[in-house]
Design an enzyme around this catalytic site. Sequence first.
Site, mmCIF file in Angstrom:
data_model
loop_
_atom_site.group_PDB
_atom_site.id
_atom_site.type_symbol
_atom_site.label_atom_id
_atom_site.label_comp_id
_atom_site.label_asym_id
_atom_site.label_seq_id
_atom_site.Cartn_x
_atom_site.Cartn_y
_atom_site.Cartn_z
ATOM 1 N N ASN A 8 -5.945 -0.926 -20.287
ATOM 2 C CA ASN A 8 -5.113 -1.082 -19.093
ATOM 3 C C ASN A 8 -4.776 0.333 -18.622
ATOM 4 O O ASN A 8 -3.898 0.988 -19.187
ATOM 5 C CB ASN A 8 -3.845 -1.863 -19.463
ATOM 6 C CG ASN A 8 -2.915 -2.073 -18.291
ATOM 7 O OD1 ASN A 8 -3.180 -1.600 -17.174
ATOM 8 N ND2 ASN A 8 -1.822 -2.761 -18.527
ATOM 9 N N ARG A 92 -8.245 -4.333 -17.503
ATOM 10 C CA ARG A 92 -7.394 -4.854 -16.441
ATOM 11 C C ARG A 92 -7.798 -4.158 -15.143
ATOM 12 O O ARG A 92 -7.809 -2.930 -15.068
ATOM 13 C CB ARG A 92 -5.947 -4.520 -16.739
ATOM 14 C CG ARG A 92 -5.058 -4.996 -15.648
ATOM 15 C CD ARG A 92 -3.662 -4.503 -15.800
ATOM 16 N NE ARG A 92 -2.782 -5.442 -15.152
ATOM 17 C CZ ARG A 92 -1.532 -5.635 -15.498
ATOM 18 N NH1 ARG A 92 -1.016 -4.959 -16.483
ATOM 19 N NH2 ARG A 92 -0.796 -6.490 -14.847
ATOM 20 N N HIS A 180 -0.130 -9.921 -10.586
ATOM 21 C CA HIS A 180 0.386 -10.345 -11.904
ATOM 22 C C HIS A 180 -0.331 -11.610 -12.392
ATOM 23 O O HIS A 180 0.214 -12.368 -13.188
ATOM 24 C CB HIS A 180 1.911 -10.624 -11.856
ATOM 25 C CG HIS A 180 2.738 -9.388 -11.700
ATOM 26 N ND1 HIS A 180 3.808 -9.311 -10.835
ATOM 27 C CD2 HIS A 180 2.665 -8.190 -12.318
ATOM 28 C CE1 HIS A 180 4.353 -8.107 -10.908
ATOM 29 N NE2 HIS A 180 3.682 -7.406 -11.805
ATOM 30 N N ARG A 240 9.940 -0.308 -5.865
ATOM 31 C CA ARG A 240 9.316 -0.833 -4.626
ATOM 32 C C ARG A 240 10.290 -1.779 -3.940
ATOM 33 O O ARG A 240 11.016 -2.504 -4.617
ATOM 34 C CB ARG A 240 8.022 -1.586 -4.983
ATOM 35 C CG ARG A 240 6.906 -0.698 -5.469
ATOM 36 C CD ARG A 240 5.744 -1.515 -6.012
ATOM 37 N NE ARG A 240 5.675 -1.474 -7.450
ATOM 38 C CZ ARG A 240 4.923 -2.282 -8.201
ATOM 39 N NH1 ARG A 240 4.189 -3.217 -7.638
ATOM 40 N NH2 ARG A 240 4.913 -2.174 -9.505
ATOM 41 N N GLU A 378 -0.316 -10.002 -21.379
ATOM 42 C CA GLU A 378 -1.463 -9.801 -20.483
ATOM 43 C C GLU A 378 -2.691 -9.307 -21.250
ATOM 44 O O GLU A 378 -3.816 -9.668 -20.925
ATOM 45 C CB GLU A 378 -1.082 -8.796 -19.389
ATOM 46 C CG GLU A 378 -0.108 -9.402 -18.389
ATOM 47 C CD GLU A 378 0.833 -8.388 -17.760
ATOM 48 O OE1 GLU A 378 1.594 -7.726 -18.508
ATOM 49 O OE2 GLU A 378 0.833 -8.255 -16.529
#
Length: 404
Positions: A8, A92, A180, A240, A378
Site C-alpha cells: 500500500n 492497493r 474506500h 479534507r 484492507e
Amino acid sequence: MDVILVVNAGSSSVKFRIFKSDAPGTLRQLISGQVDGIGVRPRLKASGADDQKLVDRSYDATDVPDVETAMRTAGAWLRREQNLHFVAVGHRVVHGGPHYDRPVLVNERVVADLERYVSLAPLHQPNNLAPIRVLLERFPDMPQVACFDTAFHRGHSEVAERYAVPDALYAEGVRRYGFHGLSYEYVAERFGELMPERAGGRTIVAHLGSGASMCAIANGRSVESSMGFTALDGLPMGTRPGQLDPGVVLYLLSEKGMSAGAVQDFLYKECGLKGLSGVSNDVRELLDSAEPRAALALDYFVYRIGLYAGYLAASLGGVDSFVFTAGIGEKSVVLRSRIAEKLAWLGAELDRDANGRGDLRISHPDSRVGMFVVPTNEELMIAKQTVATLTAGGYAGAAVKRTA
Ligand code: ADP
C-alpha cells in the site's frame, strides 16, 4: 518461505504486509511493516505476527528519495534478511477508472491503462503504480494483482453514478466513483459472516479514519457512497473538507488568485478537522482540547455523518444496520455515542455498556436499527483478492498450492 506480499504505497510511505496461506482458502499475516519518511528521514520498521519488533532502521534521505527506492529497500530486507520468496504481490490502487470493476493481473498494458487515471487521483495513483513498475521490471514473471478502492462501487445505478453535466464529460470519466471500496468489501463480507441474518439487509457502513466516507450496501453490494469523483467529497476528514459547493473552488481561483496546484494542496491538506479547528486533524486531540473551535470541528463531523446517514438511508429505502469501522469508528466510544444520537430518528438506540466495551453489537436489543462495530482489514482484502484473481486466472499453483 513462499508468501504473498501486500503493498500500500502513498506519497511519504510504503506500507507492506506478508501473508502465508497454510491451506487453500486461509491467509495468516506474518509481518506488518513500512518504510516511512521517504526523501526526508527514511525509516524501515516491521513487526511479526505477535507484534515483536523485527527491524527499525534509518537511512539517509538520499538513499531512499522516492517510492521506488522505498519499495526496493523493503523488498531487499524481506527477501534477503527474512528469507521470503514472493509468489504473488497484491497492490492497493486507489483508482480503477470507469472500467475496472474487479482486481486485475497486471502487465505492461494494464499499467499503461492505469496511468490514464493519474489525472483522476493525482496524489495517490502515481505512488500506487510506482512499486508495480519496479517489481515488473525486476521480476517480470512474478504475478502482481492491482486491487482497486473504486471497484466495489462499480455496480452503482446510472443515476447514482452521474453528475448533471453534459454526456461528453461523463464519457471521459467525470462520474461519481466512490472510494474506500477495499474496506467496505472486507466489512460487508465480515459482517455477513458475523451476522448472517443481517447480510441480506440494508446496511450503512461508516469508514471513519483520517480519510472518512460512508457507503450504502444492499444485499452485500454497494449502491451509493458519500464520495464522488475524488476522495475529497462527502464527509469532512482529517485535512479534507468533504462536500463543498464548487463555487468555493471558483472563488479561490478567481478572487484569491490561487493556482490549480495551490487549491489542490489546500483542499487535501489544510481543510477538514484541521482547518475548522485550527488545532489538529486528530480526533483524540480535538476531544482533549479546550479550544471552542475543536468542539465546533467535532460537532460538524458528527452533524455531517448524521446528514449522510439520511442521504444513504434514502438511497436504500430504509436501513436495518449501521456499522462503524476504521480508526475513529472502531476506537472512539464518545463519537460513536454522539453519532448514535443523530441516528435516533431512524430508530437506532445505543446500548451504552456494549458501546463502552466496543462489542460487535452496540445497539440496544430493542433497537429497530442494529448498530455494530466491525474492524476493517484492507490488507487482508487485498491478499484475498490477489489469491482469488490468480486462482481464477489459472495461477492456482503459484498462489495457493506452493504456499501450502
Ligand atoms: P487511516 O485513514 O490513516 O488509515 P485510521 O483508520 O487508522 O486512519 O484512523 C486514524 C484516525 O483515527 C486518527 O486520526 C484519529 O483521529 C482516530 N483515532 C484513533 N484512535 C482513536 C481513539 N482512541 N479515539 C478517537 N479517535 C481515534
